[in-house]
Design a protein around this motif. Structure first.
Motif, PDB file in Angstrom:
ATOM      1  N   THR A 227       0.830  -1.202   0.000  1.00 54.13           N
ATOM      2  CA  THR A 227       0.000   0.000   0.000  1.00 54.13           C
ATOM      3  C   THR A 227       0.869   1.258   0.000  1.00 54.13           C
ATOM      4  OG1 THR A 227      -0.152   0.488   2.376  1.00 54.13           O
ATOM      5  CG2 THR A 227      -1.544  -1.287   1.534  1.00 54.13           C
ATOM      6  N   TRP A 331      -4.088 -12.674  -2.164  1.00 59.28           N
ATOM      7  CA  TRP A 331      -2.969 -11.735  -2.167  1.00 59.28           C
ATOM      8  C   TRP A 331      -1.688 -12.480  -1.843  1.00 59.28           C
ATOM      9  CZ3 TRP A 331      -3.111  -6.267  -2.715  1.00 59.28           C
ATOM     10  CH2 TRP A 331      -4.390  -5.736  -2.917  1.00 59.28           C
ATOM     11  N   CYS A 364      -0.499  -5.795   4.798  1.00 57.69           N
ATOM     12  CA  CYS A 364      -1.303  -4.656   5.244  1.00 57.69           C
ATOM     13  C   CYS A 364      -2.287  -4.190   4.171  1.00 57.69           C
ATOM     14  CB  CYS A 364      -0.399  -3.498   5.649  1.00 57.69           C
ATOM     15  SG  CYS A 364       0.642  -2.886   4.311  1.00 57.69           S
ATOM     16  N   TYR A 365      -2.534  -5.014   3.148  1.00 56.24           N
ATOM     17  CA  TYR A 365      -3.318  -4.546   2.011  1.00 56.24           C
ATOM     18  C   TYR A 365      -4.733  -4.128   2.393  1.00 56.24           C
ATOM     19  CZ  TYR A 365      -5.282  -9.316   1.901  1.00 56.24           C
ATOM     20  OH  TYR A 365      -5.898 -10.505   2.219  1.00 56.24           O
ATOM     21  N   ASP A 366      -5.274  -4.689   3.472  1.00 57.32           N
ATOM     22  CA  ASP A 366      -6.642  -4.340   3.865  1.00 57.32           C
ATOM     23  C   ASP A 366      -6.788  -2.861   4.206  1.00 57.32           C
ATOM     24  OD1 ASP A 366      -8.143  -7.079   4.182  1.00 57.32           O
ATOM     25  OD2 ASP A 366      -6.174  -7.348   5.087  1.00 57.32           O
ATOM     26  N   PRO A 369      -5.824  -0.907  -0.013  1.00 55.48           N
ATOM     27  CA  PRO A 369      -5.420  -1.712  -1.169  1.00 55.48           C
ATOM     28  C   PRO A 369      -5.294  -0.878  -2.442  1.00 55.48           C
ATOM     29  CG  PRO A 369      -7.740  -2.057  -0.673  1.00 55.48           C
ATOM     30  CD  PRO A 369      -7.173  -1.250   0.454  1.00 55.48           C
ATOM     31  N   SER A 385      -9.551   1.024   5.162  1.00 55.63           N
ATOM     32  CA  SER A 385     -10.204   0.164   6.152  1.00 55.63           C
ATOM     33  C   SER A 385      -9.412   0.151   7.457  1.00 55.63           C
ATOM     34  CB  SER A 385     -10.340  -1.272   5.628  1.00 55.63           C
ATOM     35  OG  SER A 385     -11.083  -1.319   4.436  1.00 55.63           O
ATOM     36  N   HIS A 387      -7.895  -2.298  10.103  1.00 53.32           N
ATOM     37  CA  HIS A 387      -7.555  -3.721  10.058  1.00 53.32           C
ATOM     38  C   HIS A 387      -6.221  -3.986  10.738  1.00 53.32           C
ATOM     39  CE1 HIS A 387      -7.378  -7.827   8.417  1.00 53.32           C
ATOM     40  NE2 HIS A 387      -8.626  -7.651   8.030  1.00 53.32           N
ATOM     41  N   ARG A 432      -0.106 -14.063   7.503  1.00 51.38           N
ATOM     42  CA  ARG A 432      -1.470 -14.289   7.020  1.00 51.38           C
ATOM     43  C   ARG A 432      -2.223 -15.235   7.949  1.00 51.38           C
ATOM     44  NH1 ARG A 432      -2.086 -16.224   0.944  1.00 51.38           N
ATOM     45  NH2 ARG A 432      -0.819 -17.930   1.770  1.00 51.38           N
ATOM     46  N   HIS A 436      -5.312 -13.156   9.133  1.00 53.54           N
ATOM     47  CA  HIS A 436      -6.512 -13.611   8.430  1.00 53.54           C
ATOM     48  C   HIS A 436      -6.979 -14.980   8.905  1.00 53.54           C
ATOM     49  CE1 HIS A 436      -6.685 -10.252   5.623  1.00 53.54           C
ATOM     50  NE2 HIS A 436      -5.368 -10.336   5.518  1.00 53.54           N
TER      51      HIS A 436
END
Length: 455
Positions: A227, A331, A364-366, A369, A385, A387, A432, A436
């Motif tokens: 990001t 991702w 950290c894409y959430d 993105p 977002s 997150h 991850r 996640h």
């Protein structure tokens, strides 16, 4: 209470014009200034905070930082008090705002007066809505105050740059005074991070890096990139334990983060080496030669910095941000460009100062993105977002040790790059699982030990 975008005042609905467009003259100026040390610019009202070499040991040993105590603290507000005399006379359209409506009407007012291009105004309004929704989603009891304070300063700085564009030199030093752009960026991004569900991998290795920096040696972080907020996120996860790395990291930055009006104020707070990404090298055939010359100049700047020593440089050799697989939507770190890795390795080896290359993974894409596809036009939509995020580093990798038995230089180059990439992917999988996969600290492995030093 969480407000939705659909229930809020919308001042700009026209979407027929790109949000931000950069003219060729703007692009040519992006990373080219007469000064190679970042001291001269069209707007000279800001000076730079320089950390003297004699203070390096003190900064590392003492773990002193003006921001180290703000990692998990809240509310997190961006300061608007660091204006110098020149800035006091600037319009205070956004700094004087007391409500959301004031901010949104301020955007409309400046657009109608012709002081804000309509596409930039649209982007500013969209940024406000998305940031507000993300911070409110965090559930923080003072979310309203955080949003209003941080967005007032962000919109003010964006507007200021539109009126008097800042030009980045090939080596840009973070602007810390009279307005602290670094602290501004940290306080803006911090409310977007769910620190309870964020993790740091192998924290002891960051301590190892600081010792090497204290000894005058260089540290290179070969990393994936997800990001625009990656540098701020890295610093936020490290500033409670490793403030020297957090504040002094030099980021190899693509031209888009130093030309997009909505991104520039945040970039001004980072130490940067400005380059043109391979992904955008051929966007405009007329600018190819200029971009190549600019990249050559930036490489020379990097070589000079490495010769001095005690430098920590973050680089993403994929040439851009990770993006989800178009089919699986998963991702994963984008593959590294072996030539970019090798160029960095040779610069380190020829510096005349010991240098160490570490593989670094970030998830950290959430939080913010990128667009699903690489876009040519400047002015992407900022989806934001709240997150959890993750950062991990693995032990340094020695080119000589890995390639000692390989006689073919091309084979050696590829083997080194692939090993770095493999390490990043391994660490990414652990992050991850922790974030996640909801495994938390239990996702730790024998090679990746997770912790939450800010707790």
């Amino acid at each position: 209470m969480i407000f939705s975008t659909t229930s809020s005042t919308t001042l700009f609905t026209c979407n027929t014009t790109p949000r931000v467009s950069a003219s060729p003259s703007t692009s040519r100026a992006a990373c080219l200034l007469k000064s190679s040390c970042g001291g001269a610019s069209r707007r000279s009202r800001s000076s730079f905070l320089v950390l003297c070499a004699s203070k390096l040991s003190e900064a590392i040993d003492g773990k002193k930082s003006s921001t180290s105590s703000t990692v998990a603290a809240a509310p997190v507000f961006a300061s608007s008090s660091a204006y110098d005399q020149d800035e006091i006379s600037a319009p205070r359209t956004f700094l004087d705002a007391r409500t959301e409506q004031d901010l949104l009407l301020g955007i409309q007012k400046e657009a109608e007066a012709g002081r804000l291009p309509i596409n930039v105004a649209q982007g500013m309004e969209e940024l406000y809505h998305n940031y507000r929704n993300a911070v409110f989603h965090s559930g923080h009891p003072k979310a309203h105050e955080i949003v209003l304070s941080n967005m007032a300063v962000a919109l003010d700085r964006i507007f200021m740059d539109v009126r008097d564009p800042f030009q980045f030199s090939p080596h840009h030093k973070a602007i810390r005074e009279p307005f602290d752009y670094y602290l501004f960026g940290q306080k803006y991004i911090s409310p977007l991070l769910d620190f309870r569900n964020s993790f740091l991998g192998n924290s002891s290795l960051f301590d190892e890096m600081e010792k090497k920096l204290q000894q005058g040696e260089n540290v290179i972080l070969i990393s994936n990139h997800q990001t625009e907020a990656d540098p701020a996120i890295i610093s936020l996860l490290l500033e409670s334990t490793n403030p020297f790395i957090a504040e002094n990291m030099i980021c190899v930055a693509g031209d888009r983060v130093v030309t997009d009006p909505l991104c520039k104020p945040f970039s001004m707070g980072r130490n940067l080496l400005c380059v043109y990404s391979k992904k955008h090298m051929n966007d405009d055939p007329e600018l190819i030669d200029m971009k190549r010359r600019a990249n050559t100049k930036s490489l020379k700047e990097m070589a000079m910095l490495l010769r001095v020593g005690s430098k920590v440089i973050w680089i993403a050799p994929s040439g851009g941000r990770d993006r989800p697989d178009p089919v699986t939507k998963e991702w994963y770190p984008a593959p590294f460009d072996a030539s970019s890795v090798d160029n960095m390795r040779r610069l380190v080896e020829h510096a005349g100062v010991p240098g160490h290359i570490y593989p670094l993974a970030i998830l950290c894409y959430d939080v913010m993105p990128p667009p699903a596809q690489v876009e040519k036009e400047i002015g992407e939509k900022r989806v934001i977002s709240f997150h959890g995020v993750g950062l991990s580093v693995a032990p340094k990798i020695s080119y000589q040790e890995i390639t000692a038995t390989l006689e073919d230089p091309e084979e050696a180059k590829n083997a080194f790059s692939e090993l770095l990439y493999s390490s990043v992917c391994e660490q990414y999988d652990v992050l991850r699982s922790a974030i996640h996969g909801k495994q938390g600290l239990a996702a730790s492995t024998p090679t990746v030990s997770l912790s939450q030093p800010w707790e």
